[in-house]
Design a protein around this motif. Sequence first.
Motif, mmCIF file in Angstrom:
data_model
loop_
_atom_site.group_PDB
_atom_site.id
_atom_site.type_symbol
_atom_site.label_atom_id
_atom_site.label_comp_id
_atom_site.label_asym_id
_atom_site.label_seq_id
_atom_site.Cartn_x
_atom_site.Cartn_y
_atom_site.Cartn_z
ATOM 1 N N ALA A 32 -7.247 -0.229 -2.131
ATOM 2 C CA ALA A 32 -6.981 0.761 -3.168
ATOM 3 C C ALA A 32 -8.194 0.822 -4.079
ATOM 4 O O ALA A 32 -9.078 -0.045 -4.026
ATOM 5 C CB ALA A 32 -5.730 0.382 -3.965
ATOM 6 N N SER A 33 -8.253 1.835 -4.922
ATOM 7 C CA SER A 33 -9.373 1.962 -5.848
ATOM 8 C C SER A 33 -9.316 0.859 -6.901
ATOM 9 O O SER A 33 -8.257 0.249 -7.146
ATOM 10 C CB SER A 33 -9.329 3.328 -6.529
ATOM 11 O OG SER A 33 -8.217 3.408 -7.405
ATOM 12 N N GLU A 63 0.754 4.099 -2.812
ATOM 13 C CA GLU A 63 0.367 5.454 -2.419
ATOM 14 C C GLU A 63 1.493 6.464 -2.638
ATOM 15 O O GLU A 63 1.243 7.638 -2.919
ATOM 16 C CB GLU A 63 -0.063 5.462 -0.950
ATOM 17 C CG GLU A 63 -1.370 4.717 -0.704
ATOM 18 C CD GLU A 63 -1.703 4.587 0.777
ATOM 19 O OE1 GLU A 63 -0.854 4.984 1.611
ATOM 20 O OE2 GLU A 63 -2.796 4.074 1.096
ATOM 21 N N ASP A 68 -6.742 1.735 -9.488
ATOM 22 C CA ASP A 68 -5.363 1.460 -9.085
ATOM 23 C C ASP A 68 -5.065 -0.033 -9.113
ATOM 24 O O ASP A 68 -3.991 -0.460 -9.565
ATOM 25 C CB ASP A 68 -5.089 2.026 -7.687
ATOM 26 C CG ASP A 68 -4.810 3.511 -7.711
ATOM 27 O OD1 ASP A 68 -4.734 4.100 -8.810
ATOM 28 O OD2 ASP A 68 -4.665 4.103 -6.613
ATOM 29 N N ARG A 69 -6.002 -0.842 -8.644
ATOM 30 C CA ARG A 69 -5.780 -2.288 -8.675
ATOM 31 C C ARG A 69 -5.634 -2.778 -10.114
ATOM 32 O O ARG A 69 -4.785 -3.623 -10.408
ATOM 33 C CB ARG A 69 -6.905 -3.022 -7.950
ATOM 34 C CG ARG A 69 -6.924 -2.788 -6.440
ATOM 35 C CD ARG A 69 -7.737 -3.839 -5.720
ATOM 36 N NE ARG A 69 -9.132 -3.833 -6.091
ATOM 37 C CZ ARG A 69 -10.083 -3.116 -5.492
ATOM 38 N NH1 ARG A 69 -9.773 -2.334 -4.461
ATOM 39 N NH2 ARG A 69 -11.337 -3.181 -5.897
ATOM 40 N N ARG A 88 0.829 -1.207 0.000
ATOM 41 C CA ARG A 88 0.000 0.000 0.000
ATOM 42 C C ARG A 88 0.869 1.264 0.000
ATOM 43 O O ARG A 88 0.599 2.234 -0.707
ATOM 44 C CB ARG A 88 -0.937 -0.032 1.216
ATOM 45 C CG ARG A 88 -2.023 1.031 1.173
ATOM 46 C CD ARG A 88 -3.202 0.688 2.077
ATOM 47 N NE ARG A 88 -2.984 -0.380 3.006
ATOM 48 C CZ ARG A 88 -2.780 -0.198 4.318
ATOM 49 N NH1 ARG A 88 -2.709 1.020 4.818
ATOM 50 N NH2 ARG A 88 -2.632 -1.241 5.114
ATOM 51 N N ALA A 136 0.129 3.780 -8.579
ATOM 52 C CA ALA A 136 -0.180 2.431 -9.051
ATOM 53 C C ALA A 136 0.350 2.176 -10.451
ATOM 54 O O ALA A 136 0.591 1.022 -10.830
ATOM 55 C CB ALA A 136 -1.693 2.207 -9.016
#
Length: 344
Positions: free
Chosen positions: A313-314, A282, A317-318, A278, A286
């Motif tokens: 994560a959003s 962050e 982003d994933r 993470r 990503a």
Amino acid sequence: MTTVRTIDVHAHILTEETMRRMRAEAPDIGPTLSEVDQEGGVLTVGSIVQRPFPRGAWDLELRLRDMDAAEVDVQVLSVCPQTFLYDRDPALTATLSAIQNEEIAKVVSQHPDRFLGIATLPMQDPERAVAELRRSMTELGLRGAQIGSHVEGRNLDDPALEPLWAAAAELGAFILVHPQKTAANDRLKSYYLKNLIGNPLDTTIAAASLVFGGVLERYPDLKFCFAHGGGFMPYQTGRMNHGYDVRPEGKVNLKEAPEASIRRLYFDCILHFEPALRYLVETFGADHVLLGSDYPFDMGLLDCVKQVRALKASIEDRNLILGTAAAGLLGDVQSPAKRAAQAG
């Protein structure tokens, strides 16, 4: 809603045909398998012994089943670090690199919807390395190269490697940096520290050398991806910046703080710890974190897709980590459905 195709950028292969061809060329160092069973065997490459050597490294049917089980759509195939062979005669290493690259290209051609490939290079001879990178990308269809974290003790900012970086930038090569022959081995013999600490340490040295050597400033579009979450480098960016501010040594080749170059790097997701992953996402974005498994080795993250999908994560982003970012860097393979639709 379209599901992103998952692309694993860190996956090793050494097929039986590759081993056979390498042994025919160099019987003294050509890879051999022994003690083979259903789980794997023992790999010997000259004086290097890898125990265990998982069956997935050479068993393509098993690899494909494992990929399906892990929901990995595409692997970017690279050689096993045991076969870098930077300590051998450059001409021989060039020949053995060419064999490995041709065999990776053959696997890709047999399963174009499941695999991409990157080359191995005779790094001890930059002129030959440039030639093999160019051949691998323009003739074999490979997407870049995997290189070791150093070349028999020479760091990656060595001026002799400058032609390689220029060629890689020109070709748009994806460069995966993988640790090998790690530093401080005499102090890391116990508790498997040679891997637990040694691998990320050597990756860190490689990254720091490229950063402080100014390579990323001279070639800002170079696509370097560092294995195992970038070693310790991403988590010591503040220390790098502080040292640059208070000491003269870091300014020899850098015009701006090292953070600017560090942010140009890419990292795989092999961290085994959600808070660390993470932080990486962050802090560096990503789009600079790529799916990786280190298949088929036991220190890998073989459930990498599951780990990323569980990340706090959003969705965007994933998806970037799972494959969108890698597709932009490598050029994604088409799915079977898309290829069939185009053919129709």
